[in-house]
Design a protein around this motif. Structure first.
Motif, PDB file in Angstrom:
ATOM      1  N   LYS A   1       0.823  -1.215   0.000  1.00  0.00           N
ATOM      2  CA  LYS A   1       0.000   0.000   0.000  1.00  0.00           C
ATOM      3  C   LYS A   1       0.854   1.262   0.000  1.00  0.00           C
ATOM      4  O   LYS A   1       0.401   2.311  -0.415  1.00  0.00           O
TER       5      LYS A   1
ATOM      6  N   ASP B   1       6.876   7.080   1.620  1.00  0.00           N
ATOM      7  CA  ASP B   1       5.552   7.082   2.260  1.00  0.00           C
ATOM      8  C   ASP B   1       4.470   7.770   1.420  1.00  0.00           C
ATOM      9  O   ASP B   1       3.549   8.376   1.973  1.00  0.00           O
TER      10      ASP B   1
ATOM     11  N   ASP C   1      -9.883   4.041   8.223  1.00  0.00           N
ATOM     12  CA  ASP C   1      -9.773   4.678   9.534  1.00  0.00           C
ATOM     13  C   ASP C   1     -10.891   4.256  10.487  1.00  0.00           C
ATOM     14  O   ASP C   1     -10.697   4.199  11.690  1.00  0.00           O
TER      15      ASP C   1
ATOM     16  N   ALA D   1       8.913   7.478   7.599  1.00  0.00           N
ATOM     17  CA  ALA D   1       8.166   7.431   8.861  1.00  0.00           C
ATOM     18  C   ALA D   1       8.459   8.641   9.742  1.00  0.00           C
ATOM     19  O   ALA D   1       8.471   8.537  10.957  1.00  0.00           O
TER      20      ALA D   1
ATOM     21  N   ARG E   1       1.034  -1.566  16.584  1.00  0.00           N
ATOM     22  CA  ARG E   1       0.748  -2.611  15.600  1.00  0.00           C
ATOM     23  C   ARG E   1       0.864  -3.998  16.218  1.00  0.00           C
ATOM     24  O   ARG E   1       0.100  -4.903  15.903  1.00  0.00           O
TER      25      ARG E   1
ATOM     26  N   VAL F   1      -2.380  -4.841  17.778  1.00  0.00           N
ATOM     27  CA  VAL F   1      -3.424  -5.106  16.777  1.00  0.00           C
ATOM     28  C   VAL F   1      -3.177  -6.458  16.111  1.00  0.00           C
ATOM     29  O   VAL F   1      -4.088  -7.278  15.983  1.00  0.00           O
TER      30      VAL F   1
ATOM     31  N   ASN G   1      -8.051  -2.996  14.084  1.00  0.00           N
ATOM     32  CA  ASN G   1      -7.056  -2.243  13.314  1.00  0.00           C
ATOM     33  C   ASN G   1      -7.289  -0.743  13.335  1.00  0.00           C
ATOM     34  O   ASN G   1      -6.362   0.043  13.147  1.00  0.00           O
ATOM     35  N   GLU G   2      -8.553  -0.327  13.555  1.00  0.00           N
ATOM     36  CA  GLU G   2      -8.857   1.102  13.504  1.00  0.00           C
ATOM     37  C   GLU G   2      -8.221   1.856  14.682  1.00  0.00           C
ATOM     38  O   GLU G   2      -8.234   3.081  14.708  1.00  0.00           O
TER      39      GLU G   2
ATOM     40  N   GLN H   1      -4.968   1.399  15.506  1.00  0.00           N
ATOM     41  CA  GLN H   1      -3.509   1.391  15.348  1.00  0.00           C
ATOM     42  C   GLN H   1      -2.936   2.782  15.094  1.00  0.00           C
ATOM     43  O   GLN H   1      -3.355   3.503  14.198  1.00  0.00           O
TER      44      GLN H   1
ATOM     45  N   GLN I   1       3.141   4.483  11.501  1.00  0.00           N
ATOM     46  CA  GLN I   1       3.424   4.769  10.088  1.00  0.00           C
ATOM     47  C   GLN I   1       2.346   4.219   9.166  1.00  0.00           C
ATOM     48  O   GLN I   1       1.956   4.875   8.214  1.00  0.00           O
ATOM     49  N   THR I   2       1.866   3.008   9.429  1.00  0.00           N
ATOM     50  CA  THR I   2       0.849   2.438   8.555  1.00  0.00           C
ATOM     51  C   THR I   2      -0.536   2.479   9.201  1.00  0.00           C
ATOM     52  O   THR I   2      -1.481   1.903   8.702  1.00  0.00           O
TER      53      THR I   2
ATOM     54  N   LYS J   1      -2.844   5.242  12.169  1.00  0.00           N
ATOM     55  CA  LYS J   1      -3.251   6.645  12.278  1.00  0.00           C
ATOM     56  C   LYS J   1      -2.133   7.511  12.830  1.00  0.00           C
ATOM     57  O   LYS J   1      -1.300   7.069  13.596  1.00  0.00           O
TER      58      LYS J   1
ATOM     59  N   ILE K   1      10.250   2.417  15.726  1.00  0.00           N
ATOM     60  CA  ILE K   1      10.275   3.624  14.883  1.00  0.00           C
ATOM     61  C   ILE K   1       8.903   3.848  14.246  1.00  0.00           C
ATOM     62  O   ILE K   1       8.419   4.970  14.163  1.00  0.00           O
ATOM     63  N   GLN K   2       8.299   2.732  13.785  1.00  0.00           N
ATOM     64  CA  GLN K   2       7.036   2.836  13.056  1.00  0.00           C
ATOM     65  C   GLN K   2       5.901   3.324  13.964  1.00  0.00           C
ATOM     66  O   GLN K   2       4.977   3.976  13.498  1.00  0.00           O
TER      67      GLN K   2
ATOM     68  N   LYS L   1       4.796  10.934  17.783  1.00  0.00           N
ATOM     69  CA  LYS L   1       5.832  11.752  18.430  1.00  0.00           C
ATOM     70  C   LYS L   1       5.570  13.246  18.331  1.00  0.00           C
ATOM     71  O   LYS L   1       6.296  14.037  18.940  1.00  0.00           O
TER      72      LYS L   1
END
Lengths: 249, 317
Positions: free
Chosen positions: A117, A123, A160, B129, B228, B231, B238-239, B241, B244-245, B247, B263-264, B270
């Protein structure tokens, strides 16, 4: 059903990246490179479709310099049948990537295109959507579940608000979320076998795609660092600090 | 020239991400138009004309637009594009799903996840990220931007008086059928929008233990988030989370409970104003970004925090 998977070579997700001192970009020399993580999910899904007898052939495609051959070898070690490297020294924007993929799709005639994705380097999260629009094929983005019966494609998308379920038809472009599956590790015998699988290299110029960048990177900088915090000794102190120092509760 | 903002909504109400995106648009032009594509959106359109800064609300109202399939919306947006210098959408899963299609139709490169607008042609966006920040410039005739909602304040939803224009629906041949959305109902504040977020990681060990986190969240009127790892382990949907991938959140207070801080994950939180980390592993990288760290067993710490908060409330009342 023929499946084409788009794979990008990126800085490994465990590497703590460094911004170049001249602020021209991020250091990618002498850094561990790997398959873009959600692209691994796309590879895994294609291989599963082949194992289930649903896919007749699986092809991996990467666009990049000579070194991108390594992510294609990894793809084939995971079970992809053959691969194509579109060679270029330039960094392509998502629009140019999608146009390049479209040229290959016209040649290879896949029924399904899978990719991650987003790439974890820039990104952008655009290529699959653009490709779908250019091909006028249905789009399924951020999928965490896929079922194919004949021509019918059922997908669950991670959005979301939760999960969205859609049904569509082949041919289609699907972009994979990390939760779609668990990518397998390539076994040593399969890594050896992958060395003998076909890997075609074609020059991007031979495809006649306009890949001129539309966006100029002026500078790349480090993100602002957070001030060092403090350790509190117990819950009482924590709640007191949040109430009277940070004033957030 | 005018700037077009694509509205994210549920056919009855605008999502707050739309209001953040309007604030970003304000940095580009004083002539901001909001484009609402949906079904039965008469009332929504009427409410939206009150939003501060808007000069026009454009609606396209058709049963087929009810579920926001991007194949149908994108051509309607690209048809309007020539009137605008910039087209903006929130960098939510809604905008990410939609705007690149407009990019394809217009043959314009989109700039994703903009966190700052330097000038009408220069934008700032995170890459890797958020471990690097890139400043980019473009001289395309239309600028397509997705806007990271947490990087811009929400515009006021009152005080404006925009005109309303309706455009006809043009159908696109489409083989996709919408089945349903599985949306979890919650009385807690929306994760992307909450003043306080309480987030749990693998340290919670199972979904039952997340109840402890829910209790703390309710005490603080906070939204619940997750790493993650949590999750993927099936502790929570998942909603929730953050990362990076998942929210991006930037609340005033972010409490990370049993989260190591990959990091992700840090990429998604942050920018929070105050970060609290509770983890028994002193080496956990989450402590490097925390304003207040507590090295403690979360199963002891959380009930104690709830008790302390109750005491505070008693003192105040």
């Amino acid at each position: 059903m023929k499946v084409l998977v788009a794979v990008k070579r990126v800085v490994d997700y465990k590497v703590q990246i460094r911004v170049k001192s001249d602020n021209s970009g991020v250091e990618t020399q002498n850094v561990k490179m790997s398959v873009n993580p959600p692209d691994e999910n796309a590879i895994e899904e294609a291989v599963k479709l082949k194992e289930q007898g649903l896919a007749s052939e699986t092809i991996a495609v990467s666009i990049g310099d000579e070194k991108s051959q390594d992510v294609l070898r990894t793809s084939m070690a995971m079970g992809i049948d053959k691969s194509i490297l579109v060679k270029t020294q330039n960094t392509l924007e998502p629009l140019a990537v999608a146009k390049t993929l479209m040229k290959l799709i016209e040649k290879e005639n896949p029924d399904l295109v899978l990719m991650g994705k987003q790439a974890i380097d820039d990104d952008s999260n655009q290529t699959g959507q653009i490709l779908s629009a250019l091909l006028k094929w249905p789009q399924g983005c951020f999928i965490s579940n896929l079922k194919i019966e004949g021509n019918k494609v059922s997908i669950s998308r991670e959005i979301d608000e939760g999960i969205e379920n859609l049904e569509t038809r082949l041919p289609a472009v699907l972009t994979c979320d990390l939760r779609l599956n668990t990518p397998r590790f390539a076994s040593l015998p399969n890594i050896m076998k992958a060395k003998k699988k076909p890997l075609d290299i074609i020059d991007i110029d031979s495809l006649g795609v306009d890949t001129t960048p539309r966006i100029k990177t002026l500078k790349v900088i480090e993100p602002p660092k957070r001030k060092a915090g403090v350790m509190v000794s117990d819950v009482k102190e924590l709640v007191k600090k949040l109430k009277y120092e940070a004033k957030v509760i | 020239m005018a700037v077009l903002v694509i509205a994210e909504h549920d056919n009855s109400n605008l999502k707050s991400s739309t209001l953040n995106t309007i604030t970003a648009a304000k940095k580009l032009s004083d002539d901001i138009h909001l484009f609402i594509l949906g079904s039965n959106i008469g009332e929504l359109t009427n409410k939206s004309k009150d939003i501060h800064f808007l000069s026009k609300v454009i609606k396209c109202d058709n049963e087929k637009l009810k579920n926001f399939l991007p194949e149908l919306s994108a051509p309607l947006i690209s048809n309007l594009a020539e009137n605008y210098s910039h087209i903006l959408a929130p960098a939510s899963t809604f905008g990410k799903n939609l705007l690149p299609r407009v990019s394809a139709l217009l043959d314009i490169t989109q700039i994703s996840d903009v966190i700052d607008i330097v000038s009408n042609d220069t934008f700032v966006r995170p890459i890797y990220a958020g471990n690097a920040i890139s400043q980019v410039q473009t001289n395309q005739k239309i600028n397509l931007l997705t806007i990271r909602p947490t990087s811009f304040e929400k515009s006021e939803d009152s005080g404006g008086d925009a005109s309303i224009e309706e455009i006809p629906f043009v159908d696109t041949d489409l083989k996709t059928i919408f089945i349903n959305r599985e949306v979890s109902k919650s009385d807690r504040p929306e994760l992307g929008n909450a003043r306080i977020v309480v987030s749990g990681g693998r340290g919670l060990e199972n979904s039952d233990n997340f109840k402890l986190l829910y209790e703390l969240a309710d005490k603080l009127n906070a939204a619940v988030g997750a790493s993650r790892a949590a999750v993927d382990s099936g502790y929570i949907g998942n909603e929730y989370q953050v990362g990076q991938t998942g929210k991006m959140v930037a609340p005033e207070l972010y409490i990370a409970v049993g989260i190591s801080g990959a990091i992700q994950h840090l990429a998604g939180m942050k920018e929070s104003k105050v970060i609290v980390a509770i983890n028994k592993d002193l080496e956990a990288p989450i402590f490097n970004v925390a304003d207040y760290g507590l090295s403690s067993d979360l199963f002891q710490a959380i009930p104690e925090i709830i008790k302390e908060l109750d005491l505070l409330n008693q003192i105040e009342s």
